[in-house]
Design a protein around this motif. Sequence first.
Motif, PDB file in Angstrom:
ATOM      1  N   HIS A 104       0.826  -1.208   0.000  1.00  0.00           N
ATOM      2  CA  HIS A 104       0.000   0.000   0.000  1.00  0.00           C
ATOM      3  C   HIS A 104       0.859   1.257   0.000  1.00  0.00           C
ATOM      4  N   LEU A 105       1.974   1.229   0.728  1.00  0.00           N
ATOM      5  CA  LEU A 105       2.881   2.377   0.726  1.00  0.00           C
ATOM      6  C   LEU A 105       3.430   2.633  -0.666  1.00  0.00           C
ATOM      7  N   LEU A 106       3.776   1.575  -1.380  1.00  0.00           N
ATOM      8  CA  LEU A 106       4.275   1.743  -2.752  1.00  0.00           C
ATOM      9  C   LEU A 106       3.190   2.309  -3.659  1.00  0.00           C
ATOM     10  N   ASP A 107       1.955   1.869  -3.458  1.00  0.00           N
ATOM     11  CA  ASP A 107       0.851   2.423  -4.253  1.00  0.00           C
ATOM     12  C   ASP A 107       0.687   3.918  -3.978  1.00  0.00           C
ATOM     13  N   LEU A 108       0.816   4.313  -2.730  1.00  0.00           N
ATOM     14  CA  LEU A 108       0.696   5.735  -2.396  1.00  0.00           C
ATOM     15  C   LEU A 108       1.833   6.541  -2.998  1.00  0.00           C
ATOM     16  N   VAL A 109       3.035   5.974  -3.024  1.00  0.00           N
ATOM     17  CA  VAL A 109       4.169   6.666  -3.643  1.00  0.00           C
ATOM     18  C   VAL A 109       3.932   6.843  -5.137  1.00  0.00           C
ATOM     19  N   ASP A 110       3.365   5.813  -5.785  1.00  0.00           N
ATOM     20  CA  ASP A 110       3.076   5.897  -7.219  1.00  0.00           C
ATOM     21  C   ASP A 110       2.021   6.952  -7.527  1.00  0.00           C
ATOM     22  N   ALA A 111       1.232   7.337  -6.536  1.00  0.00           N
ATOM     23  CA  ALA A 111       0.193   8.350  -6.747  1.00  0.00           C
ATOM     24  C   ALA A 111       0.743   9.765  -6.734  1.00  0.00           C
ATOM     25  N   ARG A 112       2.064   9.912  -6.662  1.00  0.00           N
ATOM     26  CA  ARG A 112       2.743  11.206  -6.727  1.00  0.00           C
ATOM     27  C   ARG A 112       2.286  12.158  -5.615  1.00  0.00           C
ATOM     28  N   PRO A 113       2.580  11.792  -4.360  1.00  0.00           N
ATOM     29  CA  PRO A 113       2.260  12.720  -3.258  1.00  0.00           C
ATOM     30  C   PRO A 113       3.267  13.853  -3.232  1.00  0.00           C
ATOM     31  N   SER A 114       3.185  14.695  -2.201  1.00  0.00           N
ATOM     32  CA  SER A 114       4.164  15.758  -2.055  1.00  0.00           C
ATOM     33  C   SER A 114       5.548  15.154  -1.854  1.00  0.00           C
ATOM     34  N   GLN A 115       6.565  15.973  -2.103  1.00  0.00           N
ATOM     35  CA  GLN A 115       7.936  15.473  -2.021  1.00  0.00           C
ATOM     36  C   GLN A 115       8.249  14.895  -0.642  1.00  0.00           C
ATOM     37  N   ALA A 116       7.927  15.655   0.404  1.00  0.00           N
ATOM     38  CA  ALA A 116       8.257  15.203   1.756  1.00  0.00           C
ATOM     39  C   ALA A 116       7.499  13.923   2.105  1.00  0.00           C
ATOM     40  N   ARG A 117       6.205  13.873   1.759  1.00  0.00           N
ATOM     41  CA  ARG A 117       5.421  12.683   2.081  1.00  0.00           C
ATOM     42  C   ARG A 117       5.902  11.477   1.277  1.00  0.00           C
ATOM     43  N   GLY A 118       6.229  11.702   0.011  1.00  0.00           N
ATOM     44  CA  GLY A 118       6.736  10.604  -0.802  1.00  0.00           C
ATOM     45  C   GLY A 118       8.021  10.020  -0.247  1.00  0.00           C
ATOM     46  N   GLN A 119       8.925  10.887   0.211  1.00  0.00           N
ATOM     47  CA  GLN A 119      10.178  10.408   0.793  1.00  0.00           C
ATOM     48  C   GLN A 119       9.922   9.615   2.067  1.00  0.00           C
ATOM     49  N   ASN A 120       9.003  10.098   2.888  1.00  0.00           N
ATOM     50  CA  ASN A 120       8.705   9.394   4.137  1.00  0.00           C
ATOM     51  C   ASN A 120       8.076   8.031   3.870  1.00  0.00           C
ATOM     52  N   LEU A 121       7.176   7.964   2.878  1.00  0.00           N
ATOM     53  CA  LEU A 121       6.534   6.685   2.563  1.00  0.00           C
ATOM     54  C   LEU A 121       7.537   5.690   1.997  1.00  0.00           C
ATOM     55  N   ARG A 122       8.436   6.175   1.125  1.00  0.00           N
ATOM     56  CA  ARG A 122       9.466   5.281   0.593  1.00  0.00           C
ATOM     57  C   ARG A 122      10.396   4.794   1.705  1.00  0.00           C
ATOM     58  N   SER A 123      10.766   5.698   2.602  1.00  0.00           N
ATOM     59  CA  SER A 123      11.631   5.312   3.715  1.00  0.00           C
ATOM     60  C   SER A 123      10.960   4.261   4.593  1.00  0.00           C
ATOM     61  N   ALA A 124       9.683   4.471   4.922  1.00  0.00           N
ATOM     62  CA  ALA A 124       8.971   3.517   5.772  1.00  0.00           C
ATOM     63  C   ALA A 124       8.867   2.157   5.096  1.00  0.00           C
ATOM     64  N   CYS A 125       8.588   2.155   3.804  1.00  0.00           N
ATOM     65  CA  CYS A 125       8.466   0.892   3.062  1.00  0.00           C
ATOM     66  C   CYS A 125       9.786   0.131   3.078  1.00  0.00           C
TER      67      CYS A 125
END
Length: 777
Positions: A49-70
Amino acid sequence: MSIRSPSSSHAAERGSRVQARRHIRALMGKTLAYFADHESDNLTLVREHLLDLVDARPSQARGQNLRSACLLLHKHADVFNRAFQAALQTSLEEEVRSILPDVTDATQSRNSASDEALNGMTLSLIDVCEVERILLLDRVAQRFTAHYDASVSPLTLRLGALLGQDAPSLLSNPFRPEVFVRAFLLAWEKSGLDDQATEDLLLALEPRHSLDLAPLYADLNATLMQAGIEAQTMHRIKRSDSVPSAHANLGPASAAAPLSGGDEAPVSRRPGLGAPEAGRARSVWGGLAPAGRNIAAQARQFLQRLGLGSPPAPGDSGDGEALAWTETHGDGARQTFAPADPEFMGYLGDLQAGAGASSSYQILEGQDPGDHNILRQMRDRDEVRRAPELDRGTVDALAEVFDFVFADQAIPLQMKFVIGRLQIPVLKAAMIDRDFFLSADHPARRLVDTLASASVAWAPEKGENDPLYVRIESTVKRVLTEFEDDLTLFSELLLEFTEFLFETEQQAQVRIEPAADHERVGESYEQALAHADEAVHDRIKALPPELPLAPFLAPFLTTQWREVMARAWLNVTDSPAQWDSALTAMDQLIWSTQPKTRTEERRRLVAVLPDLVRNLNAGLDAIDWTGEARATFTRRLISTHMLAIRMTQPVAVDTASALLEANAGQEAMNELDQRRAGKLAGSADEFDAMAQTFSRGLWFDFMVNETTRHRCRLSWVSPMRTRLLFTNRDGFDAFVRSEREVAALLRRGRLSVIDQVPIVSRALDQIMSDAQDRQAA
């Protein structure tokens, strides 16, 4: 007719509690086993689910945090799962103690009951970060509670029957979804993986993208059914409102009281949400279940004391001016503020039209941006004086927010004037939806936060034709010319501006990638060299005292052969034989230079030499070691081998050349020890700890020299954090520093971090802090 004695009644009650405790302990065991059996499935669903959210092009900071958590949940799955089991067990035990207290616990709860009436006045004793954490958890838990309501309700009724409760509630169910969400949050915090990603990770949790709890609830419910515990819906006579109650002054602990006026409580983004800052109040998670919603209500009351409206006093007949009232929906309550005064809104519309018609504005040299706080200037106007109290309070509060914007040193001067033009439309938006001050998700507030955050990346030398400046200015103009009363305009502009930032970031990332690849290779090679140092050191230290290392070998092994071994270690995954060959060659080389006093040793040396010489030459050719230095080493090695074959006794060390070799060997060993110990001495301090928390996307001011300041962004961090790559907004002007070098720059004041917290949240925190100081004084 029989009369039961008090002792028999107490005995029966005690037996009932023992039986209830035994059943609940069995349910706890089943719950822990269920999560232990499905821990891999749970993390897999969350990561996908985190990868799906990253693919949805969130904000830069949120995308980095989601990738880091994954990435971290995959890399450190075992650590997280152990922490989750421990957190889940602790949470369940705390829940059980709250519903089945011992005698001492019950006494303590009765003694503290009298303090409940002070809930609304104790917020100053509670850390703001803790309040936000509670609201964050409550927000996420509501999704799971709603999703599993049909599965949890029968279990709640049976637990109520087991505990003898007249009116079972979800808060008395220790297996409610909120407990599992809380355990997930605590496990992430205890694992110490990435504090900055905590909020985005928790907000990403969804019932449909995590472990299915329905089978667990079905199993727990079936267990109670087999024990003969029936769920019975209780019907009670509701006390009339006219009948006084002994608990009339106590707020309902189960009432939903999010900080915002909506059903969910938005949480303002704060750095390091997963870990309270040093010196802050201790965590209150232990009492979260019974007190979480009360703290949310306290947060609302505290914000109201800033002048953002006050609830009507008890018994108010309505003679005074009503600023807000409470609407009840189901079992919860939300506060609704009085609508904005139409006459005052019309006055603001005229001001906005005038500001929108003005296409240019002049910035005088040395002018204070605070002079452009028109909200503060307009308070003496008759139109404002005639406005209702709540509207005047909104003007005052927003004026303080923009004072904070104008005073922020990170925002360039020109950008302050551009963003300052939003004062009137943002005031209108805040009056249309008063949640501007209570919710970080308010559309106008999010736009102001995003524009202010993006403006940090603009450099005055770029000029007003820079794409970022043009985009911010055009966004502000559209607000001035198009906004009337529809807040969706702010959301649409925010989406467009976020897409612009994302495309700009992608272009910069393309420019950064070659430099990042180069540094990644360099870091891998440095790690390989460190590994080679350890291998050489271990082999030399393992030599017996009577057979020391030949002095002329020490510089060779710690320099040239170290490099050969490092290159072999880089390819150890694909070609392990190359690393084994380098180790074998080192062992044979050391042995070959030792005295050979027996005939069989000399014969073995003659047999080993061809392969040894071939492996040495292959390794040295690979690192391009040529010239006189290699020729000298080769001649020295050949002479040593000839002596080892011909001589039966060791040669005495009494020549000048032997002394020079011994000195060179000792110097080489000293250098090896220094590399292993690290070149930077001294223990880590708070600056080292700060550097260890830096992640991609942070902005800094770097003092190049006494007169030149350079604004840069941390664009890339190497996997081992030995290299931090800084660039400008476009990915140019790159420079690299190690984590220890960054700490040294911080220590000397040459590098300073630009606050990344949304500016409206920082402004409100400052206002709240000032209000607390005034109240304390």
